[in-house]
Design an enzyme around this catalytic site. Structure first.
Site, short mmCIF file in Angstrom:
data_model
loop_
_atom_site.label_atom_id
_atom_site.label_comp_id
_atom_site.label_asym_id
_atom_site.label_seq_id
_atom_site.Cartn_x
_atom_site.Cartn_y
_atom_site.Cartn_z
N ASN A 20 -18.48 11.28 14.74
CA ASN A 20 -17.82 11.39 13.42
C ASN A 20 -17.25 12.80 13.29
O ASN A 20 -17.56 13.68 14.10
CB ASN A 20 -18.85 11.13 12.32
CG ASN A 20 -18.22 10.59 11.04
OD1 ASN A 20 -17.21 9.89 11.07
ND2 ASN A 20 -18.80 10.92 9.89
N HIS A 51 -15.84 -6.70 7.21
CA HIS A 51 -15.35 -6.59 5.82
C HIS A 51 -14.02 -7.31 5.61
O HIS A 51 -13.33 -7.08 4.62
CB HIS A 51 -15.20 -5.11 5.43
CG HIS A 51 -16.52 -4.42 5.22
ND1 HIS A 51 -16.66 -3.05 5.11
CD2 HIS A 51 -17.77 -4.91 5.10
CE1 HIS A 51 -17.93 -2.73 4.94
NE2 HIS A 51 -18.63 -3.86 4.94
N ARG A 79 -1.29 -2.06 1.31
CA ARG A 79 -2.07 -1.67 2.50
C ARG A 79 -1.67 -2.52 3.70
O ARG A 79 -1.60 -2.03 4.83
CB ARG A 79 -3.56 -1.81 2.21
CG ARG A 79 -4.04 -0.78 1.16
CD ARG A 79 -5.53 -0.86 0.95
NE ARG A 79 -6.27 -0.54 2.15
CZ ARG A 79 -7.53 -0.92 2.38
NH1 ARG A 79 -8.18 -1.63 1.47
NH2 ARG A 79 -8.14 -0.58 3.49
N SER A 113 -18.97 6.99 7.18
CA SER A 113 -19.81 7.93 6.41
C SER A 113 -21.24 7.43 6.26
O SER A 113 -22.11 8.16 5.80
CB SER A 113 -19.20 8.15 5.03
OG SER A 113 -19.13 6.93 4.32
N CYS A 155 -8.30 -19.34 0.87
CA CYS A 155 -8.05 -20.23 -0.27
C CYS A 155 -9.34 -20.51 -1.02
O CYS A 155 -10.32 -20.99 -0.45
CB CYS A 155 -7.44 -21.54 0.23
SG CYS A 155 -7.10 -22.68 -1.13
N GLN A 188 -15.83 -2.09 10.25
CA GLN A 188 -15.76 -2.23 8.79
C GLN A 188 -14.30 -2.21 8.34
O GLN A 188 -14.01 -2.44 7.17
CB GLN A 188 -16.50 -1.08 8.12
CG GLN A 188 -17.99 -1.03 8.44
CD GLN A 188 -18.60 0.28 7.97
OE1 GLN A 188 -19.05 0.40 6.84
NE2 GLN A 188 -18.62 1.27 8.84
P1 OAD Z 1 -15.60 6.49 4.55
O1 OAD Z 1 -14.33 6.97 3.92
O2 OAD Z 1 -16.78 6.33 3.67
O3 OAD Z 1 -16.02 7.46 5.75
C1 OAD Z 1 -15.09 7.84 6.74
C2 OAD Z 1 -15.76 8.80 7.68
O4 OAD Z 1 -14.83 9.11 8.71
C3 OAD Z 1 -16.18 10.13 7.05
O5 OAD Z 1 -17.55 10.39 7.37
C4 OAD Z 1 -15.26 11.15 7.69
O6 OAD Z 1 -15.90 12.40 7.92
C5 OAD Z 1 -14.93 10.49 9.00
N1 OAD Z 1 -13.62 10.90 9.56
C6 OAD Z 1 -12.50 11.27 8.92
N2 OAD Z 1 -11.54 11.56 9.79
C7 OAD Z 1 -12.06 11.37 11.02
C8 OAD Z 1 -11.54 11.51 12.34
N3 OAD Z 1 -10.30 11.89 12.58
N4 OAD Z 1 -12.36 11.23 13.38
C9 OAD Z 1 -13.64 10.83 13.17
N5 OAD Z 1 -14.18 10.69 11.94
C10 OAD Z 1 -13.40 10.94 10.88
O7 OAD Z 1 -15.23 5.13 5.31
P2 OAD Z 1 -16.23 3.99 5.83
O8 OAD Z 1 -17.52 4.59 6.25
O9 OAD Z 1 -15.47 3.19 6.82
O10 OAD Z 1 -15.53 -1.33 2.41
O11 OAD Z 1 -16.44 3.15 4.54
C11 OAD Z 1 -17.23 1.99 4.59
C12 OAD Z 1 -16.69 0.94 3.65
O12 OAD Z 1 -16.54 1.51 2.36
C13 OAD Z 1 -15.30 0.44 3.98
O13 OAD Z 1 -15.29 -0.57 4.96
C14 OAD Z 1 -14.83 -0.09 2.67
C15 OAD Z 1 -15.30 1.02 1.76
O14 OAD Z 1 -15.55 0.66 0.45
C16 OAD Z 1 -14.93 -2.29 1.68
O15 OAD Z 1 -13.83 -2.15 1.18
C17 OAD Z 1 -15.75 -3.52 1.56
#
Ligand code: OAD
Length: 255
Positions: free
Chosen positions: A221, A128, A78, A197, A136, A110
């Site tokens: 979103n 995050h 990544r 999300s 370390c 995040q």
């Molecule tokens: P998610 O994958 O849960 O949600 C991503 C959101 O972005 C979804 O609601 C999609 O509909 C939306 N989306 C996708 N493409 C888009 C676009 N082009 N424009 C606008 N919105 C779009 O990701 P996060 O909510 O960021 O944590 O997830 C939260 C946390 O869960 C992350 O930080 C990570 C994960 O586990 C850790 O790793 C600690």
């Protein structure tokens, strides 16, 4: 879901004290959706990371104890991907907001990518963690780490081998800078959530905290997130279109 405390409380922000505002008028929360159009996968969409890899294999302290090589390989891949992607119009519009708003803006992400800072955002908290940092376990140092991490990498500060982990908040750990974020949410007048999300707490609860404090709350979103009903307003569509449009229309003198 992050729940318990780390022994260390490493700094997760790129801005640092002095750059991070204490009581910003605007707080923006971003998630993986804002980086999707730059070419980085989200987590929970059909093609999302957690539909390809199991959280318990790569994103918990237990996974790291059991198989550090597998965990580091996952984050190495990544981290390497960041060289192939660029900030998009949504990242750039947020950096412009920070420059042109006469008051203070705090961007809480995040995301562990570096696209916000590459777009020019400065008052930024990576709650995050950050892919391009290592931490370390022996001395607590948080180090800039642009390349691969191996189970034998020495710490730049204490020189111990095999003690470096990705500077990522895993499930079961507490996100970074929570006190600062909580204070900002309690005092902001506008809270905007972009591309998340609303699944993972505490970030999913920020809208509630800001709303209780009297802030105008806005969701941007692709589709309604889990907390959609908590927002005052919503704009749905791709972030590269909707974020610049929303910010261009925002009356900054009224905040
Ligand atoms: P998610 O994958 O849960 O949600 C991503 C959101 O972005 C979804 O609601 C999609 O509909 C939306 N989306 C996708 N493409 C888009 C676009 N082009 N424009 C606008 N919105 C779009 O990701 P996060 O909510 O960021 O944590 O997830 C939260 C946390 O869960 C992350 O930080 C990570 C994960 O586990 C850790 O790793 C600690």
């Amino acid at each position: 879901m992050p729940v318990k405390s780390n022994a260390q409380s490493p700094v997760g922000s790129t801005g640092g004290p002095g750059i991070l505002p204490e009581r910003p008028a605007i707080v923006v929360l971003t998630g993986a959706g804002i980086s999707k159009e730059s070419g980085l996968a989200t987590f929970r969409d059909a093609d999302g990371t957690w539909n390809r890899v199991r959280i318990e294999d790569v994103a918990t302290p237990e996974a790291f104890e059991t198989d550090p090589l597998m965990v580091q390989s996952f984050y190495n891949a990544r981290r390497a991907q960041l060289a192939d992607v660029h900030p998009n119009a949504a990242h750039i519009a947020l950096a412009e907001l920070e420059r042109r708003f006469p008051g203070e803006v705090l961007l809480v992400t995040q995301n562990v990518d570096d696209l916000h800072e590459r777009a020019g955002s400065r008052a930024l908290i990576h709650m995050h963690g950050e892919l391009k940092k290592a931490r370390c376990l022996n001395c607590g140092a948080v180090l800039s780490w642009p390349g691969d991490l191996t189970p034998d990498s020495p710490c730049d500060r204490c020189r111990r081998l095999g003690q470096l982990r990705p500077h990522i908040v895993w499930f079961g750990e507490v996100p970074l800078e929570m006190d600062r974020i909580q204070t900002a949410l309690e005092h902001c007048r506008l809270f905007v959530s972009i591309g998340t999300s609303g699944t993972v707490y505490p970030a999913a609860g920020f809208v509630w905290t800001a709303g209780q404090a009297g802030a105008r709350t806005v969701e941007i979103n692709l589709e309604p997130g889990n907390g959609a009903s908590l927002f005052d307003e919503a704009f749905y569509g791709p972030a590269t279109r909707v974020v610049p449009e929303f910010l261009a229309r925002l009356d900054l003198t009224a905040i």
